[in-house]
Enzyme design. Sequence first.
Site, PDB file in Angstrom:
ATOM      1  CG  HIS A   8      63.907  31.915 -48.234  1.00 42.79           C
ATOM      2  ND1 HIS A   8      64.050  31.451 -49.515  1.00 42.79           N
ATOM      3  CD2 HIS A   8      62.723  31.432 -47.792  1.00 42.79           C
ATOM      4  CE1 HIS A   8      63.000  30.720 -49.837  1.00 42.79           C
ATOM      5  NE2 HIS A   8      62.177  30.696 -48.808  1.00 42.79           N
ATOM      6  CB  CYS A  20      57.053  30.476 -51.807  1.00 45.00           C
ATOM      7  SG  CYS A  20      58.634  30.792 -52.612  1.00 45.00           S
TER       8      CYS A  20
END
Length: 454
Positions: free
Chosen positions: A10, A42
């Site tokens: 990320h 996630c």
Amino acid sequence: MKVAVIGCTHAGTAAIVNTAKLYPEAEITVFERNDNISFLSCGIALYVGGVVKDPAGLFYSSPEQLAELGVDTRMRHEVTEVDTNSKTLKYCNLITEETGTYTYDKLIVTTGSWPIIPKLEGIKLDNILLSKNYNHSNTIIEKAKHAQKITVVGAGYIGVELVEAFQMNGKEVTLIDSADRILNKYLDTEFTDRIEDSLQKHGIKLALGETVERFEGAEGRVNKVITTKGEYESDLVILCIGFRPNTELLKGQADMLPNGALIVNDYMETSCPDVFAAGDSCAIHYNPTGKSAYIPLATNAVRMGTLVARNLVKPTIPYMGTQGTSGIKIYEDNIAGTGLTETSAADEGLNVEAVMIEDSYRPEFMPTAEKVLLKVIYEKESRRIVGAQLMSAVDLTQSINTISVCIQNRMTVDQLAFVDFFFQPHYNKPWNFLNSVGLQALPAAAKQQEPVMA
């Protein structure tokens, strides 16, 4: 300007893409020890549960896309040493075992985190798995095909999402945690009690307040989890105990929290000159307490990575801090929280009060008018909002983003009572439930009678 980047998920992807666009003349070299980049971890539970059919959608960049920006992305390359004084790093090609040295002008450390692995008897038995990256998710899916009794250790977000996914796929599921309730870092008991009840109604066994002592197996494969209070037959075990930052490379060179999280200033600079950090490898300014805290969230990571690029040459845009805002959907319940819970506020030594309402989110004359449970935590003296939690069968989670802004701007619960929100019967009441919780918190002498609506 030579820019070296260690790690590309990320925070790394955000830093790389923005650096390439802002400084097209820069020589950017990325060192990534895995065989893929930018995986949305996630989404693992959605992938495991079959909601996401094509895993390609869980990646939002690739070495090819970075190459189009002029970035040299070296996959399966592990950085083995960093010398911040000489501005050099050593690396190893994990495929060819070739080693080398790279000299940089700016270093971006986005090494992320890694699951905590307890040192327990039997931990190396087959079918005891981690849940962090793309390869983990594929292994979980493959192993789960041949398992019927699955145990998840750790009742945080990932653990709770996984037990739901396994149960919906027809597995016998047990959730173990040493805490006496699930999601205890994110929600107070008024919310976790309801979620636990929902999990149990769906047939999930909760083993809370129990600590795993060892694993037992046969023929090298796990078949039982032994805790301080019982034992659970298991064909497959997933460890979701938590994460710790990957920062060994800068140990003894950069300032860190006790857990190893790199401390950065408002411009994402570490204590080492020209070394920046972002994402799960570092701490972040936590607005509810005003302290540095370790809050590994994808949202924090992409913001921090973007700010690294903006501040790479000179301090330009400071980070506004975080409230640790997060959300989760468990069966029919939509849940979100921001800032401190009442429990964590007490642990921080804050003198707080809480106000909670449960009311129909829109007028009862509408075809449906589901209830919303909302709790707001605020400092007793200053009345500054420091946290909130929400739960409803209808998706009202965006309202927690609103309270996140309130916390960031140090608003009081009294101000929340009179914030201007629109009214339309499809969506809310004349007094939005955010207003209503603020009104409920007003001191008795100052409470306003709700006006009669024509």
